[in-house]
Design an enzyme around this catalytic site. Structure first.
Site, PDB file in Angstrom:
ATOM      1  N   PHE A  78       0.827  -1.200   0.000  1.00  0.00           N
ATOM      2  CA  PHE A  78       0.000   0.000   0.000  1.00  0.00           C
ATOM      3  C   PHE A  78       0.867   1.259   0.000  1.00  0.00           C
ATOM      4  CE2 PHE A  78      -2.756  -3.115   2.101  1.00  0.00           C
ATOM      5  CZ  PHE A  78      -3.999  -2.858   1.571  1.00  0.00           C
ATOM      6  N   ASP A  79       0.539   2.185  -0.874  1.00  0.00           N
ATOM      7  CA  ASP A  79       1.023   3.544  -0.735  1.00  0.00           C
ATOM      8  C   ASP A  79       0.370   4.076   0.545  1.00  0.00           C
ATOM      9  OD1 ASP A  79       1.923   6.232  -1.411  1.00  0.00           O
ATOM     10  OD2 ASP A  79      -0.127   6.610  -2.087  1.00  0.00           O
TER      11      ASP A  79
END
Length: 217
Positions: free
Chosen positions: A8-9
């Site tokens: 995940f960013d």
């Protein structure tokens, strides 16, 4: 191939950092005599590496961009860090993914030390097996480098078992550079056109849709 590892960013993907980031940018620009009244005009700073943004959007030299980052951090490290909110239902999704046996990793261009503080503040750090970010000396800011570092540290080498999630083209391009599939999310700061043209394998409108997709992969 089943996706075992979900990357995940952070900004615009897990949390909405708009107020903290834009106020920090405004603070930095003010040090150069540049006044900004509308914080919305600074949303373009959310996602890309800061040095690139100061150089691209305000034509700063590399030297001035590095000074601007130092000013930015003066505000961000004490205030901006916490002017931030978690997207609705995101924690519920993380719980479901962990229960499904997924390994969750953060891959952000934000300095690791700040990413860890944010996740601790929102009590989300416990869901992630590793947090990969940039260094405070402004190295390892490119998304492909951040992803590579995470995979190296976690000894993950089967790219078909990984998927990257982010809201900007940098997340998608970084994943593609490593032959990793990606999901673009529209609840952040990138448009459908941006995510589509950069090559996202999937695009979802919100956290609910993201959760449903991830539990099928």
């Amino acid at each position: 191939m089943i996706k075992k590892y979900i990357l995940f960013d952070l900004d615009g993907t897990v949390t909405d950092p708009m107020i903290g980031i834009t106020k920090s940018v405004r603070y930095a620009l003010n040090k150069f005599g540049i006044e900004v009244e509308d914080l919305n005009t600074l949303c373009k700073f959310i996602g890309p590496p800061l040095k690139d943004s100061f150089m691209n959007f305000y034509n700063f030299t590399e030297e001035d961009a590095l000074k601007a980052i130092a000013y930015y951090r003066e505000y961000f490290s004490t205030n901006g860090l916490y002017e931030n909110t978690v997207y609705e239902n995101f924690e519920d999704m993380l719980i479901a993914l962990k229960n499904d046996g997924k390994s969750l990793i953060i891959a952000t261009s934000k300095p690791t030390v700040f990413a860890e503080k944010i996740l601790e503040h929102f009590n989300l750090k416990k869901y992630f097996d590793f947090i990969s970010g940039s260094n405070l000396d402004n190295t390892r800011t490119k998304k492909a480098d951040v992803i590579s570092y995470a995979l190296e540290q976690q000894m993950i080498n089967n790219m078909s078992e990984i998927i990257m999630i982010g809201d900007r083209e940098h997340d998608i391009i970084g994943a593609k550079a490593l032959n990793i599939e990606s999901i673009g999310v529209l609840h952040g700061y990138g448009s459908y056109e941006e995510l589509s043209s950069s090559g996202a394998d999937y695009i979802v409108k919100d956290v609910s849709e993201l959760k449903s997709l991830l539990l099928t992969l």
